[in-house]
Design a protein around this motif. Sequence first.
Motif, PDB file in Angstrom:
ATOM      1  N   LEU A 198      -3.455   0.337   6.138  1.00  0.00           N
ATOM      2  CA  LEU A 198      -3.936   0.851   4.859  1.00  0.00           C
ATOM      3  C   LEU A 198      -4.206   2.347   4.927  1.00  0.00           C
ATOM      4  CD1 LEU A 198      -6.462  -1.936   3.836  1.00  0.00           C
ATOM      5  CD2 LEU A 198      -4.348  -1.380   2.668  1.00  0.00           C
ATOM      6  N   ARG A 238      -6.595   8.640   1.800  1.00  0.00           N
ATOM      7  CA  ARG A 238      -7.593   8.155   0.836  1.00  0.00           C
ATOM      8  C   ARG A 238      -8.534   7.139   1.462  1.00  0.00           C
ATOM      9  NH1 ARG A 238      -3.015   9.257  -2.051  1.00  0.00           N
ATOM     10  NH2 ARG A 238      -3.335  10.421  -3.970  1.00  0.00           N
ATOM     11  N   MET A 239      -8.086   6.502   2.524  1.00  0.00           N
ATOM     12  CA  MET A 239      -8.915   5.562   3.268  1.00  0.00           C
ATOM     13  C   MET A 239      -8.959   6.024   4.717  1.00  0.00           C
ATOM     14  SD  MET A 239      -7.688   1.913   1.863  1.00  0.00           S
ATOM     15  CE  MET A 239      -8.932   1.112   2.830  1.00  0.00           C
ATOM     16  N   TRP A 269      -5.056   4.670  -6.924  1.00  0.00           N
ATOM     17  CA  TRP A 269      -6.138   5.117  -6.030  1.00  0.00           C
ATOM     18  C   TRP A 269      -7.285   5.751  -6.805  1.00  0.00           C
ATOM     19  CZ3 TRP A 269      -6.557   3.014  -1.639  1.00  0.00           C
ATOM     20  CH2 TRP A 269      -5.443   2.688  -0.879  1.00  0.00           C
ATOM     21  N   SER A 279      -2.119   5.165   2.775  1.00  0.00           N
ATOM     22  CA  SER A 279      -2.882   5.698   1.648  1.00  0.00           C
ATOM     23  C   SER A 279      -2.861   7.218   1.589  1.00  0.00           C
ATOM     24  CB  SER A 279      -4.332   5.223   1.714  1.00  0.00           C
ATOM     25  OG  SER A 279      -5.005   5.850   2.790  1.00  0.00           O
ATOM     26  N   GLY A 324      -0.939   3.916  -4.892  1.00  0.00           N
ATOM     27  CA  GLY A 324      -1.951   2.904  -5.113  1.00  0.00           C
ATOM     28  C   GLY A 324      -1.617   1.607  -4.411  1.00  0.00           C
ATOM     29  N   LEU A 325      -2.197   0.538  -4.901  1.00  0.00           N
ATOM     30  CA  LEU A 325      -2.044  -0.787  -4.312  1.00  0.00           C
ATOM     31  C   LEU A 325      -1.304  -1.691  -5.298  1.00  0.00           C
ATOM     32  CD1 LEU A 325      -5.759  -1.088  -3.213  1.00  0.00           C
ATOM     33  CD2 LEU A 325      -3.837  -0.808  -1.667  1.00  0.00           C
ATOM     34  N   VAL A 331       0.868  -1.174   0.000  1.00  0.00           N
ATOM     35  CA  VAL A 331       0.000   0.000   0.000  1.00  0.00           C
ATOM     36  C   VAL A 331       0.903   1.222   0.000  1.00  0.00           C
ATOM     37  CG1 VAL A 331      -1.872   1.180   1.165  1.00  0.00           C
ATOM     38  CG2 VAL A 331      -1.646  -1.290   1.380  1.00  0.00           C
ATOM     39  N   SER A 332       0.762   2.051  -1.028  1.00  0.00           N
ATOM     40  CA  SER A 332       1.583   3.248  -1.122  1.00  0.00           C
ATOM     41  C   SER A 332       0.696   4.454  -1.393  1.00  0.00           C
ATOM     42  CB  SER A 332       2.633   3.094  -2.231  1.00  0.00           C
ATOM     43  OG  SER A 332       2.007   3.045  -3.490  1.00  0.00           O
ATOM     44  N   PHE A 333       1.324   5.603  -1.441  1.00  0.00           N
ATOM     45  CA  PHE A 333       0.608   6.836  -1.715  1.00  0.00           C
ATOM     46  C   PHE A 333       0.016   6.826  -3.124  1.00  0.00           C
ATOM     47  CE2 PHE A 333       0.387  11.365  -2.849  1.00  0.00           C
ATOM     48  CZ  PHE A 333      -0.391  11.822  -1.803  1.00  0.00           C
TER      49      PHE A 333
END
Length: 169
Positions: A128, A135-136, A91, A132, A77-78, A73-75
């Motif tokens: 997560l 974002r989450m 994302w 993120s 996306g996945l 999980v990164s800034f």
Amino acid sequence: MSSSQQSEPPDTSSHTPVPAPQVIRISRLSLVGVGMLFIGVAFPAASWPAAFGWLVLIPIIAAVWVFRVRTVVSFDGLAIRRLFGSEFVAWENVRGIHFPNRRWARVVLTDKSEKSLPLVRFDRLPVLAAASGGRMTDPYAAAAEADRTAEEDRTADADREAEPGASTS
């Protein structure tokens, strides 16, 4: 100050650090179990290789699975890595996440298709949320914040009742 329930991530600036990517994978300690499995299949395979020689493949496949399967999980996306194949989900393409029947999480994409996130369970949501970049949301943090504000309200009410002259009797 941003709300923990916001639907869009906050704007980044040169002063906002990008969160470090979080890798969710199987513990390397599980290789001990793979070694025990190898010992268990080695005896039949050594005693009758023509019939049981193929059993040696099982611990090898298990070891490859331990080393390979992960979700990063990164800034951005996945990154999803399975035993066979890898893929990246930005994302912008993520609509949400759900957890069907106590299994691994599934990410719902904007086209309403779903992809499983290997090794991601409900207890990994704080990881997560942190990686993120907003974002989450973290349901544990939201619940802790609600408990903290409720406790502050109770303390404030108790302080008001304890003040001299607060009583009307």
